[in-house]
Scaffold this motif. Structure first.
Motif: not given
Length: 548
Positions: A431, A536-537, A465, A533
């Motif tokens: 991601n 995954c991020d 972010s 998140t």
């Protein structure tokens, strides 16, 4: 084409963008720049693109050109996860500016520009490749653009297609070519802009404006999964030492990142070997001593991470390889005329300095033969072809045999060699890389619309972010210095090495003794595309450490 369930699911993933790219974009200019070194030489070579300011994007009124533009794309060099998302970001950015804009992909890398092999990219084509790994949408290649005849032929082909700008998606050498091309077209007032995008899984294209190159995150996560699997196997069978060579010809970023993710027993960092002026035998002794200490605890197993470019950082070997590069550049036909490796070695010895001739003769024949293999297009030894992991296994085995005779070792040593390279280059992007690459592509489209040339797309603040990422552009000349290539000094983007006073290396140094003796393996598992998140991020450990 039959698609896997994961491919089908990933087609619907919408990459995240910095908030500045979600609407109208205002360009903010920073201070004028200078090259990282050799300022007068670089300025003389790039008078039209030197000293430009760093650019950052903010939400605001745009001065972008909304007239119809045609843009050509080139994938250059080795593959890296996320290249298709760079293309989709460029495509979407240009179509948003004006639906009549056209995007052409030159096939097979820079050679496609010269040979006029291309395809127009359309919705159907681009949509098929979103969030997928590989470069197969248009293919890549390693043709170097360095002759004026190539530049002129490329310009002729661009004019025939009405192309106003080229985007070269590649590593340091590819972006050096982009800068040379931008300078040439600017000098001729040719009306074709050139923009670069930072690609390489090796992680050595980075600086204050390029926090990481795309593909590094995904590749390291793939390798770390495999290393974790091997470590679990080692901890289960308890009878093998695994020597794992990892990609990274000119720097040890991959080995360092994978070490931080998996906590192996031994991690060799090439830059540290060079800084400590270590010999090959000292590297072997370091590994053997850890093997012996673990054996004393009844643990005859472990893992060793090795950067593929290690031999180039051992001072004596580095000097030898430098002489060999020059020698083979000037005597290529003579060397290739010999039928046997023995004849080649004997000829090479007569052309080396006396000191390096002795070093060369001291090497195992198989290793010496590998050092004489054909160079890559940039004149460098192909270190991926050098089986460093097998060399170290043999040398450690011999060292342990001597230690056993001296009563310094009482264990058993069985070893397996591995090389992780191609396994990570075309993986489905994480991601992070899917988002980062799409943002880089979108940024490139803005730079084109603003009439910029000689810039590389830049997206920073990557541990925040995606909404808070900072997009913009950095002049390629800002990253350049002079280096010897093919026996001559050439302008190139300076490679970023592992900094021994940097936070990522210090994190390794603080833990390496504990990880060496105690089995504290971490098993990262496969890349996660769906879920929370924080799973995954997650960016690389390197970026996290550097941001502290």
């Amino acid at each position: 084409m039959i698609k896997s369930p994961l491919q089908i699911a990933r087609e619907s993933y919408s990459p995240k963008l910095p908030k500045a790219l979600k609407g109208s974009v205002k360009i903010v200019e920073g201070k004028n720049t200078e090259s990282v070194a050799d300022q007068s030489d670089i300025q003389k070579l790039f008078p039209n693109t030197y000293g430009m300011p760093v650019l950052s994007f903010e939400a605001g009124d745009s001065s972008a050109n909304n007239e119809v533009m045609n843009v050509g794309l080139i994938l250059s060099g080795g593959q890296a996860p996320g290249g298709h998302n760079v293309i989709s970001g460029i495509y979407d950015g240009l179509k948003k500016l004006n639906p009549a804009n056209k995007v052409y992909g030159f096939l097979g890398g820079p050679g496609g520009l010269v040979d006029n092999k291309y395809m127009e990219l359309t919705d159907d084509i681009v949509d098929h490749y979103r969030n997928t790994g590989g470069f197969d949408i248009i293919g890549s290649g390693r043709t170097k653009l360095e002759e004026e005849a190539q530049f002129d032929k490329g310009l002729e082909n661009c004019k025939a297609l009405g192309i106003n700008a080229l985007v070269i998606i590649g590593g340091d050498d590819s972006n050096t070519n982009a800068c040379v091309l931008a300078e040439y077209y600017k000098q001729k007032n040719a009306g074709v802009q050139v923009i670069g995008c930072p690609k390489t899984i090796d992680g050595d294209l980075k600086n204050e404006m390029i926090e990481t190159s795309f593909g590094f995150d995904t590749a390291c996560k793939v390798y770390s999964e495999l290393i974790g699997n091997i470590q679990r196997d080692a901890n289960s069978a308890k009878k093998y030492w695994h020597f794992i060579k990892l990609m990274g010809r000119s720097a040890s970023h991959i080995a360092l990142e994978c070490a931080l993710q998996t906590q192996p027993n031994v991690t060799i960092i090439s830059e540290e070997v060079e800084a400590n002026n270590m010999t090959l035998d000292q590297v072997v002794e370091y590994i053997a001593n850890i093997v012996a200490k673990r054996a004393a605890n009844g643990e005859n197993f472990g893992t060793v991470l090795i950067p593929e470019g290690l031999v180039e950082f051992i001072p004596a070997m580095k000097k030898l390889i430098s002489e060999l590069n020059d020698l083979l550049a000037h005597h290529e036909e003579e060397v290739n005329a010999f039928e046997s490796n023995k004849e080649k070695r004997e000829f090479v010895v007569t052309k080396l300095s006396p000191e390096m001739a002795e070093v060369f003769k001291s090497l195992p024949n198989t290793f010496a033969n590998q050092l004489m293999l054909d160079r890559d297009p940039h004149g460098n030894v192909q270190v991926s072809m050098i089986e460093t992991e097998k060399l170290l296994i043999d040398m450690v085995k011999a060292k342990l045999k001597k230690m056993k005779k001296a009563g310094l070792y009482a264990g058993k040593f069985s070893a397996q060699g591995h090389f992780f390279g191609y396994e990570g280059r075309c993986a489905s992007p994480s991601n992070f890389d899917a988002d980062y690459c799409y943002s880089l592509g979108y940024t490139a489209s803005v730079l084109i619309a603003e009439g910029k040339t000689g810039y590389m797309a830049s997206v920073r603040n990557l541990t925040a972010s995606a909404d808070e990422w900072i997009a913009g552009g950095v002049p390629v000349t800002m990253m350049m210095n002079m280096e010897r290539r093919h026996g001559a000094m050439k302008p190139v983007i300076q490679k970023a090495l592992v900094l021994l006073d940097g936070a990522p290396f210090k994190a390794l140094a603080d833990n390496r003794e504990d990880w060496a003796i105690n089995t504290k393996y971490v098993y990262p598992g496969p890349i996660q595309y769906f879920g929370p998140t924080e799973v995954c991020d997650l960016p690389t450990k390197t970026l996290i450490e550097e941001s502290k």
